[in-house]
Write a protein that holds these residues in place. Structure first.
Motif, PDB file in Angstrom:
ATOM      1  N   UNK A  88      -4.690   7.175  -0.066  1.00 12.88           N
ATOM      2  CA  UNK A  88      -3.983   6.011  -0.586  1.00 12.88           C
ATOM      3  C   UNK A  88      -3.743   6.257  -2.075  1.00 12.88           C
ATOM      4  N   UNK A  89      -2.489   6.141  -2.495  1.00 16.35           N
ATOM      5  CA  UNK A  89      -2.167   6.319  -3.909  1.00 16.35           C
ATOM      6  C   UNK A  89      -2.337   5.026  -4.701  1.00 16.35           C
ATOM      7  N   UNK A  90      -1.955   3.898  -4.062  1.00 19.42           N
ATOM      8  CA  UNK A  90      -1.959   2.631  -4.796  1.00 19.42           C
ATOM      9  C   UNK A  90      -1.946   1.493  -3.784  1.00 19.42           C
ATOM     10  N   UNK A  91      -2.698   0.432  -4.091  1.00 22.50           N
ATOM     11  CA  UNK A  91      -2.617  -0.767  -3.259  1.00 22.50           C
ATOM     12  C   UNK A  91      -2.734  -2.003  -4.132  1.00 22.50           C
ATOM     13  N   UNK A  92      -2.083  -3.078  -3.682  1.00 21.52           N
ATOM     14  CA  UNK A  92      -2.087  -4.323  -4.457  1.00 21.52           C
ATOM     15  C   UNK A  92      -1.997  -5.515  -3.531  1.00 21.52           C
ATOM     16  N   UNK A  93      -2.409  -6.656  -4.055  1.00 23.75           N
ATOM     17  CA  UNK A  93      -2.255  -7.930  -3.357  1.00 23.75           C
ATOM     18  C   UNK A  93      -1.697  -8.921  -4.370  1.00 23.75           C
ATOM     19  N   UNK A  94      -0.525  -9.491  -4.057  1.00 26.26           N
ATOM     20  CA  UNK A  94       0.169 -10.375  -4.987  1.00 26.26           C
ATOM     21  C   UNK A  94       0.298 -11.761  -4.364  1.00 26.26           C
ATOM     22  N   UNK A  95       0.158 -12.790  -5.180  1.00 29.04           N
ATOM     23  CA  UNK A  95       0.146 -14.156  -4.670  1.00 29.04           C
ATOM     24  C   UNK A  95       1.553 -14.680  -4.412  1.00 29.04           C
TER      25      UNK A  95
ATOM     26  N   UNK B 210       4.081   1.077  -8.315  1.00 27.73           N
ATOM     27  CA  UNK B 210       4.450   1.941  -7.183  1.00 27.73           C
ATOM     28  C   UNK B 210       5.389   3.044  -7.650  1.00 27.73           C
ATOM     29  N   UNK B 211       6.379   2.683  -8.463  1.00 20.87           N
ATOM     30  CA  UNK B 211       7.292   3.703  -9.002  1.00 20.87           C
ATOM     31  C   UNK B 211       6.525   4.758  -9.802  1.00 20.87           C
ATOM     32  N   UNK B 212       5.531   4.305 -10.573  1.00 20.75           N
ATOM     33  CA  UNK B 212       4.753   5.233 -11.388  1.00 20.75           C
ATOM     34  C   UNK B 212       3.952   6.210 -10.536  1.00 20.75           C
ATOM     35  N   UNK B 213       3.626   5.814  -9.296  1.00 23.33           N
ATOM     36  CA  UNK B 213       2.835   6.660  -8.399  1.00 23.33           C
ATOM     37  C   UNK B 213       3.706   7.528  -7.493  1.00 23.33           C
ATOM     38  N   UNK B 214       5.021   7.460  -7.672  1.00 23.77           N
ATOM     39  CA  UNK B 214       5.935   8.310  -6.908  1.00 23.77           C
ATOM     40  C   UNK B 214       6.357   9.506  -7.748  1.00 23.77           C
ATOM     41  N   UNK B 215       6.465  10.653  -7.090  1.00 21.41           N
ATOM     42  CA  UNK B 215       6.963  11.835  -7.766  1.00 21.41           C
ATOM     43  C   UNK B 215       8.483  11.736  -7.904  1.00 21.41           C
ATOM     44  N   UNK B 216       9.078  12.411  -8.887  1.00 24.61           N
ATOM     45  CA  UNK B 216      10.542  12.380  -9.028  1.00 24.61           C
ATOM     46  C   UNK B 216      11.241  12.779  -7.729  1.00 24.61           C
ATOM     47  N   UNK B 217      12.160  11.951  -7.308  1.00 23.96           N
ATOM     48  CA  UNK B 217      12.911  12.237  -6.087  1.00 23.96           C
ATOM     49  C   UNK B 217      12.267  11.748  -4.804  1.00 23.96           C
ATOM     50  N   UNK B 218      11.013  11.288  -4.851  1.00 27.49           N
ATOM     51  CA  UNK B 218      10.338  10.797  -3.640  1.00 27.49           C
ATOM     52  C   UNK B 218      10.875   9.420  -3.253  1.00 27.49           C
ATOM     53  N   UNK B 219      11.178   9.261  -1.970  1.00 24.69           N
ATOM     54  CA  UNK B 219      11.598   7.968  -1.425  1.00 24.69           C
ATOM     55  C   UNK B 219      10.653   7.635  -0.278  1.00 24.69           C
ATOM     56  N   UNK B 220       9.787   6.655  -0.450  1.00 24.52           N
ATOM     57  CA  UNK B 220       8.814   6.358   0.608  1.00 24.52           C
ATOM     58  C   UNK B 220       9.459   5.692   1.814  1.00 24.52           C
ATOM     59  N   UNK B 221       8.869   5.926   2.968  1.00 27.23           N
ATOM     60  CA  UNK B 221       9.274   5.188   4.170  1.00 27.23           C
ATOM     61  C   UNK B 221       8.591   3.834   4.124  1.00 27.23           C
ATOM     62  N   UNK B 222       9.357   2.768   4.309  1.00 30.43           N
ATOM     63  CA  UNK B 222       8.805   1.415   4.266  1.00 30.43           C
ATOM     64  C   UNK B 222       8.371   0.996   5.666  1.00 30.43           C
ATOM     65  N   UNK B 223       7.126   0.553   5.774  1.00 33.00           N
ATOM     66  CA  UNK B 223       6.557   0.106   7.048  1.00 33.00           C
ATOM     67  C   UNK B 223       6.135  -1.342   6.884  1.00 33.00           C
ATOM     68  N   UNK B 224       6.606  -2.208   7.754  1.00 29.95           N
ATOM     69  CA  UNK B 224       6.332  -3.633   7.642  1.00 29.95           C
ATOM     70  C   UNK B 224       5.442  -4.163   8.744  1.00 29.95           C
ATOM     71  N   UNK B 225       4.457  -4.960   8.366  1.00 31.68           N
ATOM     72  CA  UNK B 225       3.597  -5.642   9.323  1.00 31.68           C
ATOM     73  C   UNK B 225       3.691  -7.146   9.060  1.00 31.68           C
ATOM     74  N   UNK B 226       3.098  -7.924   9.902  1.00 35.68           N
ATOM     75  CA  UNK B 226       2.989  -9.381   9.776  1.00 35.68           C
ATOM     76  C   UNK B 226       4.018 -10.086  10.649  1.00 35.68           C
TER      77      UNK B 226
ATOM     78  N   UNK C 244      13.276  -1.386  -4.814  1.00 36.90           N
ATOM     79  CA  UNK C 244      12.868   0.004  -4.595  1.00 36.90           C
ATOM     80  C   UNK C 244      13.967   0.829  -3.925  1.00 36.90           C
ATOM     81  N   UNK C 245      15.092   0.184  -3.626  1.00 39.21           N
ATOM     82  CA  UNK C 245      16.247   0.860  -3.003  1.00 39.21           C
ATOM     83  C   UNK C 245      15.859   1.553  -1.689  1.00 39.21           C
ATOM     84  N   UNK C 246      15.230   0.775  -0.822  1.00 40.42           N
ATOM     85  CA  UNK C 246      14.807   1.275   0.481  1.00 40.42           C
ATOM     86  C   UNK C 246      15.740   0.708   1.544  1.00 40.42           C
TER      87      UNK C 246
ATOM     88  N   UNK D 217       0.856  -1.189   0.000  1.00 41.40           N
ATOM     89  CA  UNK D 217       0.000   0.000   0.000  1.00 41.40           C
ATOM     90  C   UNK D 217       0.889   1.234   0.000  1.00 41.40           C
ATOM     91  N   UNK D 218       0.802   2.013  -1.059  1.00 41.51           N
ATOM     92  CA  UNK D 218       1.526   3.285  -1.127  1.00 41.51           C
ATOM     93  C   UNK D 218       0.542   4.390  -0.777  1.00 41.51           C
TER      94      UNK D 218
END
Length: 551
Positions: A163-170, A209-225, A300-302, A156-157
């Motif tokens: 929310x800009x973008x969300x996905x569920x991948x198998x 996710x990259x397409x939904x980021x502005x140039x130069x934006x680096x998101x903070x990665x938050x992990x659950x589970x 994503x180079x995080x 989820x970005x």
């Protein structure tokens, strides 16, 4: 800050059950409709491996179902013992993909009279995000939430407003272990195939996710589970010797994760169990889960992932609160998570809320009126001061003797959401040094802080000492104060406006003079106080309340 936040109100108890591919989790919560928050009063977890397939591909096996139904019955019995108003339940990847998934849900309904909602991957991602909002104070800059389950990974970005973008991948830890790993330790060919498969499956969502980021934006990665929490636990034990409690806000760096993945790939199951922090059932699937996280971070180079202990179950609670109009907007969980968390702990330890609010407001008023003159701390330090000041007296719950030390312990180990581990430590030490000894390097916990954090504790706790002194009788005798600083003489003058006509506030002035030495030494100033005539100004409630909403 509204006075209604401090009123007593009946709580509503509900339970939320997450029927996942690997485990069945439940939380029982008490919802406070006035504070618009909830506190967790019970948890239950059972690793049932529902994703274990039967004779047909993706079909839930009879053995898995026979493990799941007793686990659900235990959850139901526990929830009912807390007299919950409602039991919410949702099933995810394994059940929604299984040909006999609906039959399993009907069997649960028939045997337990428990209804389970089957939710899509997108809805699962949305609710996970709501859970994260309830537990973390997210930055304005974009953040990327990753939840690695047994059967799927949700991404989820989002930013503060949307929310800009969300996905569920198998791709999930159980699914990949079951379908791609047959050797133990994993062979080189299977390890390379595992990495290649994960990259292929994640290629599309990560490109989006990259397409939904502005140039130069680096998101903070938050992990659950559980997978990510386990990896962070191993990291904490190996590098620090202990696991932070709570784990919320704890960072796990990519360079360590990459090293751990290499070590896990070389070990068989028995050898993985020798790693501190890995339990039996998690050790079976940890490699696949770790590689998923590693590849997301690398692509994503995080550089790090920050842990959030809340996810789908808590998101189900927030969603219920939204549907029942207890909260009108999910973003309320973003804007005030720290304040609500602080108030929850204050109420838990039965502090005098009016007194605590007065001291906290005096503290930030002093902070504001000396900013740029005595200090240059920012908005985050201002908020840590308010929260630490509000909780400075919680230690009285244990004992009045040395209660400042008890306050430190209770704050340090409280379930305070929206803060990082270092921020909780700073808050706890601000409260610890509101009286008695000033911070000293011979104090083990203080000395363990970084130089920046030691400076924060020293200066913010000194401000708190003045705020505490100004309400010695705990009756709100001083309505507000006016602060003036003479830089040439290094003199700080406090003009005190009494709340009650004719009150000379002698005890407050005496107490201030008695306690001001630490502040004077820290800031190299001389402090004096003058009680203003009662009619010199007419204070209003807004004069002395510095709301956290400006932060």
């Amino acid at each position: 800050m509204s006075n209604t936040l401090f009123a007593s109100t009946p709580e509503t108890r509900i339970a939320a059950i997450d029927v996942g591919t690997n485990s069945i989790h439940m939380v029982v919560v008490a919802i406070d409709p006035l504070l618009k928050t909830f506190r967790i009063i019970a948890r239950e977890k059972d690793t049932v491996r529902l994703g274990e397939t039967g004779l047909k591909p993706q079909e839930l096996s009879p053995e898995a179902i026979s493990r799941a139904i007793p686990a659900l019955r235990r959850c139901q019995d526990l929830a009912l013992s807390f007299q919950v108003e409602s039991i919410l339940a949702a099933a995810t990847s394994a059940t929604r993909e299984a040909p006999n998934g609906q039959a399993f849900l009907q069997q649960v309904k028939d045997e337990l009279n428990l209804s389970i909602d089957l939710i899509s991957g997108q809805e699962e991602a949305r609710r996970i995000y709501l859970g994260v909002l309830s537990g973390m104070d997210l930055a304005v800059s974009p953040h990327l939430v990753i939840d690695i389950g047994g059967g799927s990974t949700e991404l989820i970005l989002a930013e503060r407003e949307k929310i800009r973008y969300l996905s569920s991948t198998k791709v999930g830890a159980v699914r990949l272990t079951r379908s791609l790993i047959t050797t133990d330790p994993i062979s080189s060919s299977e390890f390379n195939n595992l990495i290649g498969y994960i990259r292929d499956q994640l290629k599309r969502p990560l490109e989006d996710i990259r397409d939904h980021l502005q140039p130069g934006e680096i998101p903070q990665l938050i992990g659950t589970s559980g997978t990510i929490e386990t990896l962070a636990t191993v990291y904490a034990l190996e590098t620090q010797g202990s696991v932070p409690s709570p784990l919320n806000g704890f960072p796990l760096p990519l360079d360590y994760l990459q090293d751990l993945v290499k070590r896990l790939a070389k070990r068989n199951y028995a050898e993985r169990l020798e790693i501190a922090g890995l339990i039996d059932k998690r050790a079976e699937i940890i490699l696949a889960g770790a590689v998923i996280l590693q590849e997301v971070m690398k692509i994503l180079q995080l550089p790090e992932v920050v842990i959030c202990e809340r996810a789908l179950r808590e998101g189900m609670i927030v969603d219920w609160m939204l549907s029942h109009r207890i909260i009108e907007d999910r973003l309320q969980y973003q804007d005030r998570v720290r304040e609500r968390s602080t108030l929850k702990i204050a109420r838990k330890y039965r502090v005098n809320l009016d007194y605590s609010r007065k001291v906290a407001d005096f503290a930030v008023l002093l902070f504001d009126q000396t900013h740029g003159q005595l200090h240059h701390w920012g908005e985050n330090e201002r908020e840590l001061l308010w929260c630490g000041a509000f909780l400075h007296n919680v230690g009285i719950f244990v004992s009045h003797s040395s209660h400042h030390k008890h306050s430190y312990y209770l704050i340090r180990h409280a379930e305070l959401y929206g803060f990082t581990e270092s921020e909780v430590e700073v808050m706890a030490q601000i409260a610890r040094y509101h009286r008695k000894s000033k911070p000293k390097k011979k104090h083990e916990a203080f000395n363990a802080l970084s130089k920046l954090h030691r400076d924060q504790v020293s200066q913010l706790s000194a401000i708190l000492r003045i705020a505490v002194a100004l309400d010695r009788r705990q009756v709100g005798a001083i309505a507000t104060l006016d602060v003036k600083f003479d830089e040439r003489d290094r003199r700080l003058s406090l003009g005190l406006s009494p709340k009650f006509p004719g009150d000379a506030c002698e005890l407050e002035v005496w107490n201030l003079n008695f306690r001001k030495d630490v502040f004077e030494e820290e800031f190299e100033v001389t402090v004096s106080a003058t009680v203003l005539p009662s009619d010199s100004r007419t204070p209003t409630e807004s004069d002395n309340i510095s709301q956290l909403s400006r932060i």
